[in-house]
Structure formats: C-alpha cells, structure tokens
Design an enzyme around this catalytic site. Structure first.
Site, mmCIF file in Angstrom:
data_model
loop_
_atom_site.group_PDB
_atom_site.id
_atom_site.type_symbol
_atom_site.label_atom_id
_atom_site.label_comp_id
_atom_site.label_asym_id
_atom_site.label_seq_id
_atom_site.Cartn_x
_atom_site.Cartn_y
_atom_site.Cartn_z
ATOM 1 N N LYS A 157 8.510 22.545 -15.083
ATOM 2 C CA LYS A 157 7.987 21.690 -15.293
ATOM 3 C C LYS A 157 8.031 21.706 -13.221
ATOM 4 C CE LYS A 157 6.954 16.477 -15.347
ATOM 5 N NZ LYS A 157 6.366 15.219 -15.829
ATOM 6 N N GLU A 177 -3.217 18.179 -11.407
ATOM 7 C CA GLU A 177 -4.075 19.283 -12.829
ATOM 8 C C GLU A 177 -5.534 18.784 -12.522
ATOM 9 O OE1 GLU A 177 -3.765 16.354 -16.751
ATOM 10 O OE2 GLU A 177 -1.322 15.975 -16.557
ATOM 11 N N GLU A 210 11.682 16.568 -25.489
ATOM 12 C CA GLU A 210 10.784 17.553 -24.461
ATOM 13 C C GLU A 210 11.422 18.772 -23.270
ATOM 14 O OE1 GLU A 210 7.976 16.487 -22.893
ATOM 15 O OE2 GLU A 210 8.018 13.957 -23.510
ATOM 16 N N HIS A 261 0.441 10.665 -28.394
ATOM 17 C CA HIS A 261 -0.474 9.748 -27.972
ATOM 18 C C HIS A 261 -1.571 9.008 -29.193
ATOM 19 C CE1 HIS A 261 0.355 11.547 -23.721
ATOM 20 N NE2 HIS A 261 1.391 10.388 -24.100
ATOM 21 N N ARG A 270 1.042 -0.927 0.363
ATOM 22 C CA ARG A 270 0.290 -0.039 -0.402
ATOM 23 C C ARG A 270 0.813 1.050 0.101
ATOM 24 N NH1 ARG A 270 -5.226 -1.878 4.091
ATOM 25 N NH2 ARG A 270 -5.586 -3.323 2.483
ATOM 26 N N HIS A 298 0.935 16.135 -26.856
ATOM 27 C CA HIS A 298 1.435 14.725 -26.263
ATOM 28 C C HIS A 298 -0.615 14.111 -26.795
ATOM 29 C CE1 HIS A 298 4.351 15.433 -24.297
ATOM 30 N NE2 HIS A 298 4.384 14.320 -22.962
ATOM 31 N N ARG A 313 -1.785 22.167 -15.254
ATOM 32 C CA ARG A 313 0.228 21.567 -15.693
ATOM 33 C C ARG A 313 -0.117 20.610 -16.980
ATOM 34 N NH1 ARG A 313 2.521 16.438 -11.034
ATOM 35 N NH2 ARG A 313 2.988 15.296 -13.050
ATOM 36 N N LYS A 346 3.795 11.284 -11.767
ATOM 37 C CA LYS A 346 3.644 10.741 -12.970
ATOM 38 C C LYS A 346 3.808 9.486 -12.401
ATOM 39 C CE LYS A 346 0.144 13.689 -15.194
ATOM 40 N NZ LYS A 346 -0.507 14.162 -16.267
ATOM 41 N N HIS A 406 8.961 7.717 -28.318
ATOM 42 C CA HIS A 406 8.033 8.402 -27.490
ATOM 43 C C HIS A 406 7.964 10.561 -27.830
ATOM 44 C CE1 HIS A 406 5.055 10.564 -24.730
ATOM 45 N NE2 HIS A 406 6.686 10.950 -23.827
ATOM 46 N N ASN A 451 1.307 18.719 -21.193
ATOM 47 C CA ASN A 451 0.742 17.905 -22.377
ATOM 48 C C ASN A 451 0.725 18.491 -23.860
ATOM 49 O OD1 ASN A 451 0.141 15.811 -20.942
ATOM 50 N ND2 ASN A 451 -2.103 16.817 -20.197
#
Length: 365
Positions: free
Chosen positions: A226, A236, A184, A252, A120, A248, A241, A142, A266, A245
């Site tokens: 960042k 977000e 990036e 994606h 956990r 992206h 935030r 993330k 990527h 993206n």
C-alpha cells in the site's frame, strides 16, 4: 525488533512502524507528538475498555485524554463527527496538536477526518487495533464518514504523522474479525504480487492462528504494497491508487444492500467482491477461469464468504448495480472497476457497462 516502512510523500512523508509489544512502549513512540506531555486519544468504548489500560501503561509519563464514541459503524456519521469535534474543542485542541486514533477502521476514519477539519486541521497518529486497520485503512490518508447516500462519501485526504502497528493487540480479536482483516492482505497479493499469494495459499492458516513470524510478514507485505502505491498516486489522480479498490466496487454494493451492518463485515465484503471481480473478469475472457477458481478456493479455505447465497442476498443484479452508480470514484457518470488478467495482474477498466454487471450478478446469484 521494529520493522519500519516509509510512506514517501515529500513533506507529508511518515513511517509505519511494526513490532510486537509496541503498545507497551507507546511513550517513546508518542512523546514527540505530545505537546506539554498531553495527548487526546479518540477511541470507541469497546476498544478503550479492552486496551485502554495497556495504552496508559505503555504511555506512562504522558497525560492521555480519552474521547470515546460507541463501538460500531453507526458512530462513523455526522453525529459521531460532531461529538468528536465538539469534545476536541472543549479539551482545547490546537492546530499544532496531534490526536491519537486508537481503534479499528471506523475510529481511524472518524478521528482522521475530525483532525482534518477541527481548527482547519491538526495532526494525528494512527494506532490501529484490528488486522484490517493495520494492513489497510490506517495507511494512506483516506478519512471520512458515511452519509445517507453511501459509505465514505464525505471525507478528506489527510495523512497521519505516524502509524504504530503492534500485532500483539490482535490476540483478543474475534476470529471473524481476523479473517475479515486477512481479506485485505490477500487483496494486495492479488493486485500485483503473485508470489505473495502463493505464500498465503500455504501459510494463511499460520497468519490467521497468530503465528508471530507469519503474521508480521503478512502485515509488513501488505503495508509495503500500500505504501508503494500511495507514494505513486496519493489522491488517485493517475489511476494507480485505484487498484487498491480491488473487490470494493462489488463489495461496497453488498455492504449497502446489507445496511452496513455486522451481517457482512467490510473485509468479508471485500473477499466476496474480489471473488466476483475475478469471476466477472473470467466471464469476459479477460482472466483464465482457473485463476478465478483459485481465488474463490483460497477465500473458501480461510472461511470467508465467496457466494452471494452465503450472506443471504437475494437482491436482483439491477439493485446491486444501482448501489454501484453512487460510487464516489465515478467519472462522467461511469464507474471504474478493478478487474484482473490473472493472479497478481489487476487493472482498471472504465468501460464496464452496469447492465452487463447486473446480468452477471443475476447469474452469480
């Protein structure tokens, strides 16, 4: 010299430390997280074969327990997560322990997610070994895995306790991987730092060639950008935030269409997606055409893809838009796009019609 950039998140705050040769001084950096002198290191077989001895030497005095997965995006799924979690539990990891994510973005995402769920939740330290991971995925918390429905659709926000960035480990990277990571860096400049983008237009060759000063400056600028945005909007919730993206949503969709494979890395997808975001902004009269052309010219100059034809895509716009409908950041069925009013002027647009995007992509194709 170590450049320290704080990520200000209250009781979850941590530092990003950037310095040439940090891997060789890993013991002093990692010792505070090694309970009983032991650290479990999650890595992939390729990174461990290339850099494992350097980490062991730098962490002399600490007992490192490697947990290895096959290299590649395929490890970032249910099977890879189960493998890592089972191995962590077999090694007796406890809640107060930290594991080390030692690798690129796949390892950072996978190990970070595993650390968020095993027992956990336990701690982890990011030691990224690719440029893309150093400037983007290792910072911000993330974590996640890919599933049948799409990329990163199962995961958690789980902040690391420390990020160690040693630019010297990039010396062994394939030039294509370096260019993918560079995308990036340029993204951060295009979001809100026109001055940085101007510098990159001149000094990108030095960054890509491994000039130590240029590379440190570029990495630090991206990380600082960042860290600032993450501190303002960790999950977000305010939309701030979401600016990260940029490129992206298009990217994606391109990755999904190419099967999340080496056909399109990527960072390459982000570069092409950013070019498309600026071109789409210009097509709607939101951004000067000269700025969209400037972005495309820059990515072309550094050797990144800027046209759908370059990556062999002949999918209809409707097919790519269909991938976008599965975007994990959609709200009330609508996808938020990051568009631009110009270089360094990105913004969130939640009113984009996917049919209009599909028509635009057919034209771009």
């Amino acid at each position: 010299m170590i450049k320290t950039i704080p990520v200000e998140l209250g009781d979850r705050a941590y530092e990003v430390r950037i310095g040439d040769g940090l891997l060789g001084r890993a013991a002093e950096q990692l010792a505070p997280f090694a309970r009983g002198g032991r650290l479990i290191v999650v890595s992939d077989e390729t990174v461990w074969a290339a850099q494992g001895d350097a980490l062991r030497t730098g962490a002399e005095g600490l007992a490192l327990e490697p947990v290895l997965v096959p290299a590649g995006e395929e490890s970032k799924g249910w099977a890879g997560l189960a493998l890592v979690c089972d191995r962590l539990l077999a090694l007796g990891i406890e809640r107060k322990d930290h594991l080390v994510a030692f690798g690129g973005g796949v390892i950072g995402d996978l190990a970070g997610f595993a650390s968020s769920v095993v027992n956990r939740g336990c701690g982890f330290v990011q030691v990224p070994t690719t440029l893309l991971a150093q400037v983007d995925s290792s910072v911000g918390g993330k974590t996640g895995i890919n599933v049948a429905a799409g990329k990163n659709l199962v995961g958690a926000f789980h902040q690391p306790s420390l990020v160690l960035i040693d630019p010297e480990v990039l010396a062994s990277l394939d030039p294509r991987q370096v260019r993918a990571g560079y995308a990036e860096i340029a993204k951060y400049a295009l979001i809100e730092d026109a001055e940085l983008f101007g510098w990159l237009e001149v000094d990108a060759p030095a960054v890509l060639a491994g000039d130590p000063e240029a590379r440190r400056r570029a990495i630090a600028a991206a990380v600082a950008g960042k860290a600032r945005i993450v501190a303002e909007d960790e999950r977000e919730t305010s939309g701030r935030r979401a600016l990260l993206n940029l490129g992206h949503t298009f990217g994606h969709a391109l990755e999904a269409e190419t099967g999340y494979s080496d056909r399109l890395l990527h960072g390459e997808a982000v570069a092409l997606g950013t070019v498309l975001a600026f071109a789409y902004s210009a097509s709607r009269g939101l951004c000067p055409a000269v700025d969209a052309e400037r972005v495309q010219a820059h990515f072309e100059a550094v050797g990144l893809p800027t046209r759908l034809s370059e990556v062999g895509l002949d999918a209809m716009g409707a097919r790519l838009a269909g991938h976008m409908r599965l975007d994990k950041k959609r709200e009330a069925g609508r996808v938020a796009f990051i568009l631009a009013h110009g270089v360094g002027q990105a913004f969130v647009d939640k009113g984009v019609e996917l049919d209009e995007v599909a028509a635009f992509l057919d034209g771009a194709r």
